[in-house]
Design a protein around this motif. Structure first.
Motif, PDB file in Angstrom:
ATOM      1  N   ASP A   5      17.308   6.962   1.677  1.00 52.23           N
ATOM      2  CA  ASP A   5      16.119   5.394   0.782  1.00 52.23           C
ATOM      3  C   ASP A   5      13.870   6.169   0.562  1.00 52.23           C
ATOM      4  OD1 ASP A   5      18.174   3.665   0.966  1.00 52.23           O
ATOM      5  OD2 ASP A   5      17.567   2.631   2.648  1.00 52.23           O
ATOM      6  N   GLU A  54       9.233  -5.269   6.012  1.00 53.92           N
ATOM      7  CA  GLU A  54       9.411  -4.637   4.057  1.00 53.92           C
ATOM      8  C   GLU A  54      10.309  -3.163   5.197  1.00 53.92           C
ATOM      9  OE1 GLU A  54       7.088  -3.770   1.079  1.00 53.92           O
ATOM     10  OE2 GLU A  54       6.807  -5.868   1.038  1.00 53.92           O
ATOM     11  N   LYS A  55      11.201  -2.470   4.238  1.00 52.29           N
ATOM     12  CA  LYS A  55      11.611  -1.248   4.742  1.00 52.29           C
ATOM     13  C   LYS A  55      10.488  -0.174   4.899  1.00 52.29           C
ATOM     14  CE  LYS A  55      16.401   1.378   4.418  1.00 52.29           C
ATOM     15  NZ  LYS A  55      16.021   1.488   5.463  1.00 52.29           N
ATOM     16  N   SER A  85      13.592   0.583  14.367  1.00 53.72           N
ATOM     17  CA  SER A  85      14.294   1.694  13.356  1.00 53.72           C
ATOM     18  C   SER A  85      13.546   2.977  13.446  1.00 53.72           C
ATOM     19  CB  SER A  85      14.836   1.459  12.580  1.00 53.72           C
ATOM     20  OG  SER A  85      13.109   1.630  11.602  1.00 53.72           O
TER      21      SER A  85
END
Length: 130
Positions: A5, A54-55, A85
Motif C-alpha cells: 500500500d 490511518e494506515k 502493525s
C-alpha cells in the motif's frame, strides 16, 4: 508478489529521492509513496497518521545523514510510538561506517542496511521478501 500500500522515503538528497522513487514506481508493486526530507518532518507526519488511526507505510527507506533530525534521531523517537502493525525499516545511506553498522544492530536493522546508490534489483529484493 504482494502489492504494498505505502512506502515511505526519508532522505534529503533530491537525486537519491528521484532514483529511489523511480525504482519503487518501476517495481509496479507500490500504490503510494510518501517522501520526507528529514527525520523530524517524517516523524511528525507519521505520528499524526498513527494518532488519526490511518494506515502507516509498510516499508520505510531511511537515510542516516540528514539535517534537522538524522536517521538515528528519527529511529529513537519512532520506536516509542506504540505501533502494532509491522513496519519494515531499511536504512538506505551513503555511510559505510562501521560505527553506523553497529548502531543499526541496536535497532535490529543490520540486515536492512543498504548503501547508496541503491540498485533496482535491491528494491525488487526488498519487496519480494515481504
Amino acid at each position: 508478489m504482494k502489492k504494498i500500500d505505502q512506502v515511505c522515503i526519508i532522505d534529503d538528497d533530491p537525486t537519491h529521492i528521484f532514483i529511489t522513487k523511480k525504482y519503487v514506481e518501476l517495481s509496479g508493486l507500490v500504490e503510494n509513496i510518501m517522501i520526507y526530507k528529514n527525520g523530524k518532518e517524517a516523524y511528525d507526519h507519521l505520528k499524526a497518521i498513527f494518532t488519526a488511526s490511518e494506515k502507516l507505510p509498510e516499508i520505510i527507506l531511511l537515510d542516516l545523514n540528514m539535517p534537522i533530525w538524522d536517521g538515528w534521531q528519527f529511529l529513537e523517537e519512532f520506536i516509542k510510538i506504540p505501533i502494532k502493525s509491522k513496519i519494515n525499516i531499511f536504512i538506505l545511506t551513503s555511510s559505510v561506517s562501521a560505527t553506523d553498522k553497529i548502531q543499526a544492530e541496536k535497532f535490529n536493522l543490520n540486515g536492512n542496511y543498504l548503501v547508496k546508490p541503491i540498485a533496482f534489483s535491491e528494491i525488487k529484493t526488498i519487496f519480494s521478501t515481504l
